[in-house]
Design an enzyme around this catalytic site. Sequence first.
Site, short mmCIF file in Angstrom:
data_model
loop_
_atom_site.label_atom_id
_atom_site.label_comp_id
_atom_site.label_asym_id
_atom_site.label_seq_id
_atom_site.Cartn_x
_atom_site.Cartn_y
_atom_site.Cartn_z
N ARG A 80 9.53 -1.90 -2.70
CA ARG A 80 8.82 -2.81 -3.61
C ARG A 80 9.69 -3.44 -4.69
O ARG A 80 9.18 -4.01 -5.63
CB ARG A 80 7.68 -2.05 -4.30
CG ARG A 80 6.55 -1.69 -3.39
CD ARG A 80 5.30 -1.35 -4.15
NE ARG A 80 4.25 -0.92 -3.26
CZ ARG A 80 3.46 -1.75 -2.58
NH1 ARG A 80 3.59 -3.04 -2.73
NH2 ARG A 80 2.54 -1.26 -1.78
N ASP A 97 2.78 -10.92 -3.97
CA ASP A 97 3.89 -10.81 -4.92
C ASP A 97 5.23 -11.07 -4.22
O ASP A 97 6.10 -11.75 -4.77
CB ASP A 97 3.93 -9.40 -5.53
CG ASP A 97 2.83 -9.21 -6.58
OD1 ASP A 97 2.38 -10.22 -7.16
OD2 ASP A 97 2.42 -8.06 -6.82
N ASP A 122 -4.34 -5.24 3.02
CA ASP A 122 -5.40 -5.50 2.05
C ASP A 122 -6.21 -6.75 2.36
O ASP A 122 -7.32 -6.91 1.85
CB ASP A 122 -4.81 -5.66 0.64
CG ASP A 122 -4.08 -4.40 0.18
OD1 ASP A 122 -4.15 -3.39 0.91
OD2 ASP A 122 -3.45 -4.44 -0.89
N LYS A 152 1.95 -10.75 5.05
CA LYS A 152 1.68 -9.36 5.45
C LYS A 152 0.84 -8.65 4.40
O LYS A 152 1.04 -8.87 3.21
CB LYS A 152 3.03 -8.62 5.59
CG LYS A 152 2.90 -7.15 5.71
CD LYS A 152 3.74 -6.35 4.71
CE LYS A 152 3.27 -6.45 3.29
NZ LYS A 152 3.81 -5.50 2.35
P1 FBP Z 1 1.08 -4.54 0.04
O1 FBP Z 1 0.18 -5.45 -0.72
O2 FBP Z 1 2.47 -4.54 -0.42
O3 FBP Z 1 0.98 -4.81 1.52
O4 FBP Z 1 0.56 -3.04 -0.15
C1 FBP Z 1 -0.75 -2.71 0.01
C2 FBP Z 1 -1.07 -1.27 -0.25
O5 FBP Z 1 -1.19 -0.59 0.97
C3 FBP Z 1 -2.33 -1.17 -1.12
O6 FBP Z 1 -3.49 -1.19 -0.36
C4 FBP Z 1 -2.09 0.09 -1.88
O7 FBP Z 1 -2.80 0.08 -3.10
C5 FBP Z 1 -0.61 0.08 -2.12
O8 FBP Z 1 -0.07 -0.61 -1.03
C6 FBP Z 1 0.01 1.44 -2.21
O9 FBP Z 1 1.36 1.27 -2.50
P2 FBP Z 1 2.49 2.38 -2.31
O10 FBP Z 1 2.87 2.36 -0.86
O11 FBP Z 1 3.60 1.86 -3.15
O12 FBP Z 1 1.93 3.68 -2.73
#
Ligand code: FBP
Length: 553
Positions: free
Chosen positions: A145, A176, A205, A202
């Site tokens: 991220r 983002d 969500d 991608k």
């Molecule tokens: P993206 O928007 O980057 O695809 O991530 C979505 C997600 O799966 C969300 O649904 C969740 O809240 C978050 O990632 C969890 O993030 P992490 O993997 O950093 O714990």
Amino acid sequence: MKNISPLQKARYAYKPVIPQLLMKNPSLIELKKEELLKNEVDERIKNEFAFTHTTQAVTFKDGKNPQALKPRNVGVLLSGGQAPGGHNVVAGLFDAICESNPESKLIGFHLGPSGLVNGDYEILTKEIVDSVRNTGGFDIIGCGRTKIETDEQIEKAVSVIKSLNLDSLVIIGGDDSNTNAAILAEVFKKKEVPCQVIGIPKTIDGDLKNEYIEASFGFDTATKFYSSVIGSLARDTMSSKKYWNFVKLMGRSASHIALECALQIQPNVCLIGEEIKQKGASLAQVIDHICDVISKRALNGENYGLVLIPEGIVEFIPETANLILELNINWQEFEKVYESLKNLTEKKAWLKDRLTLNAFATLCELPDEIAEQFLALRDPHGNIIVSKIETEKLFIGMIQSRLLKMRANGEYSGHFSPMAFFYGYEGRCVMPSNFDSNYCYALGRTAFLLIANGLTGYIATVRNLEQNAENWICGGIPLTMMMNVEIRKGVPKPVIEKSLVDLNGKPFLEFAQKRDEWAFNTEYVFTGPIQYFGPSECCDRITRTLQLEKARG
Ligand code: FBP
């Protein structure tokens, strides 16, 4: 040789179905330009993206593009959370690159954007790519991220790009990450770094969706997977008739996943964050509503049920939303002292005079472990990590207290035995459905066509997704056309808008029309596990959301 399951082996051999045009050698495909209809673009967007902003959408047609034949070094990275199908984007990109010129290379950056900044990469070979075709996960190169925003990070990324002689970069990410892709495209143009940037939509969500993007990849598979497991849970409790199951579902802010699962399963209750916000329903009112369903079902002797809760609900319930808002305002300062604050008491003491009385009261009313989760460190984009907030447990505790009072008043005489579940991470790396396998492979090939036509600052798009894959329309949209100006960390910033559930949209209206029936009559639907082979109505079924959104009339 590594042990693989028979299904894995069969999936390696699966040939994604995509439009015929897209399967041609990229040198035989030309651009077809289309003017976008959106007429008003914020001046800030035009100014901040002076080098890359355009209103020109593109699709493809038969023709000639000798440029596609030149050897290239293409980079790819997976940004943000995992989503089923990412490996097929890489496979589609790889195949199109190799078919254009066998000398070309696909370079995969490890662990997301940080791999680009740190020069941590590998050259992806046919053997590597073949070993992940049609499989879930992002493990081919990993994901992360990191946000590339500081001058130092950009300088480092530019020097890696130059050292690899990289002429293009494909960023596979959510809202983002694609905003970041647009920024990089602009910076590279401005600095005369000859590296094109192309984004791919991608996220499980489902919130990277707009008039140009019909669905983000991964949503289809993840919601089918969750619906299958929740269906089993529903049948379990229908059999024993003794548990109330509370299932929190991923989806960060937006409630698309919960809504889609509700449309598939028909639970007794499904909360939709966006509706709660619109109605201004307080936490107590939300709890009252669930208790009402529980007590009415108890009158029929049904002391069991199923409640779906979107993980981002705390961003919509007025009290918790306000708390998050005020924490956001104080976050930069709070983060600086975070490590020095030893426990919750010290954190609360630091916040006491900085939050309003209401926000501080909300914080204090939360059980300690939940309060800690609200105050936990943020992700690199500054977002509160809602997946770590145990809303399902918070709700159960509040419902238990409320039912006790109702029992004392003679308003409830049932048995309440709750169970809490969180379905999130396990749905992100499922073997992609046929839909996501096809969609992602098409997106990968489309990304290369955009590159081969010299575009930058575009996102690959595949439209007509409700139709057979042969009829999909592939192309590209300028990333800036999906931007809005929002206040981020107190400053107005052009960003790609997150799409929330549209309360006037057909998926929500369908749910709203049926939910009372589902609350009191037990009408669960059992979708079963994802089918990869067999009758088309089982294997190629699209989400209810997409069906309803694309239905005419
Ligand atoms: P993206 O928007 O980057 O695809 O991530 C979505 C997600 O799966 C969300 O649904 C969740 O809240 C978050 O990632 C969890 O993030 P992490 O993997 O950093 O714990």
